[in-house]
Motif scaffolding. Sequence first.
Motif, mmCIF file in Angstrom:
data_model
loop_
_atom_site.group_PDB
_atom_site.id
_atom_site.type_symbol
_atom_site.label_atom_id
_atom_site.label_comp_id
_atom_site.label_asym_id
_atom_site.label_seq_id
_atom_site.Cartn_x
_atom_site.Cartn_y
_atom_site.Cartn_z
ATOM 1 N N GLY A 43 -7.438 7.019 9.342
ATOM 2 C CA GLY A 43 -7.117 8.381 8.941
ATOM 3 C C GLY A 43 -5.667 8.485 8.530
ATOM 4 O O GLY A 43 -4.963 7.471 8.381
ATOM 5 N N GLU A 44 -5.192 9.706 8.359
ATOM 6 C CA GLU A 44 -3.828 9.933 7.904
ATOM 7 C C GLU A 44 -2.818 9.286 8.855
ATOM 8 O O GLU A 44 -2.913 9.417 10.065
ATOM 9 C CB GLU A 44 -3.563 11.429 7.792
ATOM 10 N N GLY A 45 -1.867 8.556 8.279
ATOM 11 C CA GLY A 45 -0.837 7.896 9.056
ATOM 12 C C GLY A 45 -1.163 6.482 9.481
ATOM 13 O O GLY A 45 -0.287 5.762 9.967
ATOM 14 N N ASP A 46 -2.414 6.070 9.313
ATOM 15 C CA ASP A 46 -2.804 4.715 9.715
ATOM 16 C C ASP A 46 -2.327 3.689 8.687
ATOM 17 O O ASP A 46 -2.202 3.976 7.490
ATOM 18 C CB ASP A 46 -4.315 4.603 9.884
ATOM 19 N N ALA A 47 -2.078 2.470 9.169
ATOM 20 C CA ALA A 47 -1.636 1.377 8.292
ATOM 21 C C ALA A 47 -2.835 0.660 7.694
ATOM 22 O O ALA A 47 -3.854 0.467 8.354
ATOM 23 C CB ALA A 47 -0.778 0.384 9.081
ATOM 24 N N VAL A 48 -2.705 0.257 6.438
ATOM 25 C CA VAL A 48 -3.734 -0.496 5.735
ATOM 26 C C VAL A 48 -3.061 -1.547 4.856
ATOM 27 O O VAL A 48 -1.848 -1.508 4.617
ATOM 28 C CB VAL A 48 -4.622 0.427 4.857
ATOM 29 N N LEU A 49 -3.852 -2.496 4.377
ATOM 30 C CA LEU A 49 -3.428 -3.444 3.357
ATOM 31 C C LEU A 49 -4.193 -3.133 2.085
ATOM 32 O O LEU A 49 -5.410 -2.933 2.116
ATOM 33 C CB LEU A 49 -3.703 -4.889 3.784
ATOM 34 N N CYS A 50 -3.488 -3.093 0.952
ATOM 35 C CA CYS A 50 -4.114 -2.761 -0.328
ATOM 36 C C CYS A 50 -3.771 -3.836 -1.357
ATOM 37 O O CYS A 50 -2.634 -4.297 -1.434
ATOM 38 C CB CYS A 50 -3.637 -1.406 -0.844
ATOM 39 N N LYS A 51 -4.761 -4.203 -2.161
ATOM 40 C CA LYS A 51 -4.564 -5.204 -3.205
ATOM 41 C C LYS A 51 -4.276 -4.515 -4.531
ATOM 42 O O LYS A 51 -5.066 -3.696 -5.005
ATOM 43 C CB LYS A 51 -5.799 -6.090 -3.337
ATOM 44 N N ASP A 52 -3.136 -4.861 -5.114
ATOM 45 C CA ASP A 52 -2.737 -4.289 -6.386
ATOM 46 C C ASP A 52 -3.310 -5.133 -7.522
ATOM 47 O O ASP A 52 -3.127 -6.357 -7.563
ATOM 48 C CB ASP A 52 -1.214 -4.254 -6.493
ATOM 49 N N GLN A 53 -4.027 -4.496 -8.464
ATOM 50 C CA GLN A 53 -4.684 -5.245 -9.530
ATOM 51 C C GLN A 53 -3.704 -5.808 -10.542
ATOM 52 O O GLN A 53 -3.964 -6.832 -11.165
ATOM 53 C CB GLN A 53 -5.708 -4.348 -10.239
ATOM 54 N N ALA A 54 -2.560 -5.151 -10.717
ATOM 55 C CA ALA A 54 -1.587 -5.643 -11.697
ATOM 56 C C ALA A 54 -0.965 -6.953 -11.259
ATOM 57 O O ALA A 54 -0.751 -7.858 -12.058
ATOM 58 C CB ALA A 54 -0.493 -4.595 -11.924
ATOM 59 N N SER A 90 -13.982 -0.018 -1.242
ATOM 60 C CA SER A 90 -13.368 -1.009 -2.129
ATOM 61 C C SER A 90 -13.017 -2.285 -1.358
ATOM 62 O O SER A 90 -12.488 -2.218 -0.244
ATOM 63 C CB SER A 90 -12.102 -0.428 -2.769
ATOM 64 N N PRO A 91 -13.250 -3.471 -1.950
ATOM 65 C CA PRO A 91 -12.813 -4.719 -1.311
ATOM 66 C C PRO A 91 -11.300 -4.899 -1.353
ATOM 67 O O PRO A 91 -10.779 -5.848 -0.776
ATOM 68 C CB PRO A 91 -13.517 -5.795 -2.138
ATOM 69 N N ASP A 92 -10.609 -3.982 -2.048
ATOM 70 C CA ASP A 92 -9.157 -4.092 -2.205
ATOM 71 C C ASP A 92 -8.385 -3.306 -1.156
ATOM 72 O O ASP A 92 -7.180 -3.088 -1.298
ATOM 73 C CB ASP A 92 -8.739 -3.625 -3.607
ATOM 74 N N ILE A 93 -9.060 -2.862 -0.091
ATOM 75 C CA ILE A 93 -8.362 -2.160 0.982
ATOM 76 C C ILE A 93 -8.983 -2.565 2.312
ATOM 77 O O ILE A 93 -10.201 -2.753 2.414
ATOM 78 C CB ILE A 93 -8.432 -0.616 0.790
ATOM 79 N N CYS A 94 -8.149 -2.770 3.323
ATOM 80 C CA CYS A 94 -8.660 -3.076 4.655
ATOM 81 C C CYS A 94 -7.684 -2.554 5.689
ATOM 82 O O CYS A 94 -6.506 -2.297 5.395
ATOM 83 C CB CYS A 94 -8.895 -4.578 4.843
ATOM 84 N N ALA A 95 -8.163 -2.379 6.906
ATOM 85 C CA ALA A 95 -7.337 -1.880 7.994
ATOM 86 C C ALA A 95 -6.365 -2.961 8.456
ATOM 87 O O ALA A 95 -6.500 -4.135 8.110
ATOM 88 C CB ALA A 95 -8.221 -1.422 9.145
ATOM 89 N N VAL A 96 -5.383 -2.547 9.249
ATOM 90 C CA VAL A 96 -4.399 -3.460 9.825
ATOM 91 C C VAL A 96 -4.567 -3.435 11.330
ATOM 92 O O VAL A 96 -4.801 -2.369 11.920
ATOM 93 C CB VAL A 96 -2.960 -3.050 9.435
ATOM 94 N N ASP A 97 -4.478 -4.607 11.960
ATOM 95 C CA ASP A 97 -4.538 -4.696 13.406
ATOM 96 C C ASP A 97 -3.571 -3.698 14.046
ATOM 97 O O ASP A 97 -2.442 -3.524 13.583
ATOM 98 C CB ASP A 97 -4.189 -6.127 13.831
ATOM 99 N N ALA A 98 -4.005 -3.034 15.110
ATOM 100 C CA ALA A 98 -3.211 -1.954 15.715
ATOM 101 C C ALA A 98 -1.836 -2.424 16.155
ATOM 102 O O ALA A 98 -0.834 -1.728 15.957
ATOM 103 C CB ALA A 98 -3.975 -1.363 16.900
ATOM 104 N N GLN A 99 -1.761 -3.604 16.785
ATOM 105 C CA GLN A 99 -0.463 -4.104 17.228
ATOM 106 C C GLN A 99 0.419 -4.459 16.044
ATOM 107 O O GLN A 99 1.618 -4.208 16.047
ATOM 108 C CB GLN A 99 -0.660 -5.322 18.133
ATOM 109 N N GLU A 100 -0.190 -5.028 15.016
ATOM 110 C CA GLU A 100 0.587 -5.376 13.827
ATOM 111 C C GLU A 100 1.085 -4.126 13.121
ATOM 112 O O GLU A 100 2.182 -4.095 12.570
ATOM 113 C CB GLU A 100 -0.271 -6.218 12.876
ATOM 114 N N ALA A 101 0.268 -3.056 13.140
ATOM 115 C CA ALA A 101 0.653 -1.820 12.453
ATOM 116 C C ALA A 101 1.926 -1.232 13.041
ATOM 117 O O ALA A 101 2.679 -0.546 12.347
ATOM 118 C CB ALA A 101 -0.483 -0.803 12.546
ATOM 119 N N ALA A 102 2.176 -1.507 14.326
ATOM 120 C CA ALA A 102 3.368 -0.959 14.982
ATOM 121 C C ALA A 102 4.626 -1.743 14.659
ATOM 122 O O ALA A 102 5.729 -1.329 15.001
ATOM 123 C CB ALA A 102 3.154 -0.936 16.494
#
Length: 389
Positions: A43-54, A90-102
Amino acid sequence: RAPLPALAPRTTLRAGAVSLSDPPPEPVLVSSPTPGAEPVPVGEGDAVLCKDQASQAWWRATVRQTRGDQLLVHYMGCDDAWDEWFDASSPDICAVDAQEAARGAFQSEEAELELEGMGDEEILEAYRAQKWANNARWQLATFAQAQLGEWKGSCVAYEPSGPPGEVPKWVAGPSLPSAGAVAVERDGEVAWRDAPPDKAYDTSRTLTPASFDRQRGCACVGNGYSFTAGSGEQGEDAGADGALLFELGVREEGRRVRVKFVYAAAAEGDLSLERVLVAREAESGGGGGAEEDLPPGSGLYDPPPGDRTRYCSLYCDGGITLVFPASLGRDEPGFVSVDWTAGGMRYQLDRKFARLERRVGSLELTEVRREDAAVYPPGFKDSGQAGQD
């Protein structure tokens, strides 16, 4: 500001106004950071990893807003103009481990220097040290984004043949399985895992910004990199047996080429090349490996200057050319080069040195469109614009 090389401009979608009476948005499900695991809510404020197509690179981001099954993300360390909407599936977005997000991300702002009480020379040295440290962090981030993921392919070893004292011929061995992986770990470390056919040439390691100090033998520029192995972490020139290994790698979309040059101690303090390993790999789940159906390479696009009396050129299938010294005195300057034609591009990666040692003198990457390489010579200029991309 964009902390890494600038990407093509994005089309940014802006969120519409939300009434204060609206209920809080529901979290949406995105891919888990653990392969094979069930999707996880963000949700809002959570960390994610996103793949940029460019750039085909993964970036740290935070969720700014959700709307149905879509998320608006903000790339950490970047201007708001780069914010982008993603479908949760989308396969271009995924969550980040909670400890890593901090923990901190690569795309963080530079720390302010504490200069109080310093003299002019001390301030100058502090600025120099900061610039080198910032450059090392940038190289680590660039390497991680370019090489992230799991890779599989094949490797061919070339060994010298011929009378001692003469420039050798290089004989290819059988093609054997090769693999590697790059993953971002906690505390901003990057795990490099190498699985060559011969464990003696395994370059696996944990990379930190300190790994890309100019004395340590690692460097990255764009989608090219170079490692040094065979010596300890304290900066020795070579290992106990005098061996020294240079690895050079270049990525083009979902495929890459990795080359290892293995030098061993020879007579009178020289180093002699005893083996060359050429790995062609494809990103797991991506498009094919190096274009092995191409004819052998045709030489270097932009040969470095200097005496090449003891140098060899090796022309490999798949549009690959290697140029390297077959033997060299430890105090002699030189270079090792990889030239690779892949897709619509031609790349030349040069590792140059003032003496044959662990330290990186310079790592230079030339990129030119495949069709332009046959027309425009290196350094071609037209109306003040370089002919290279």
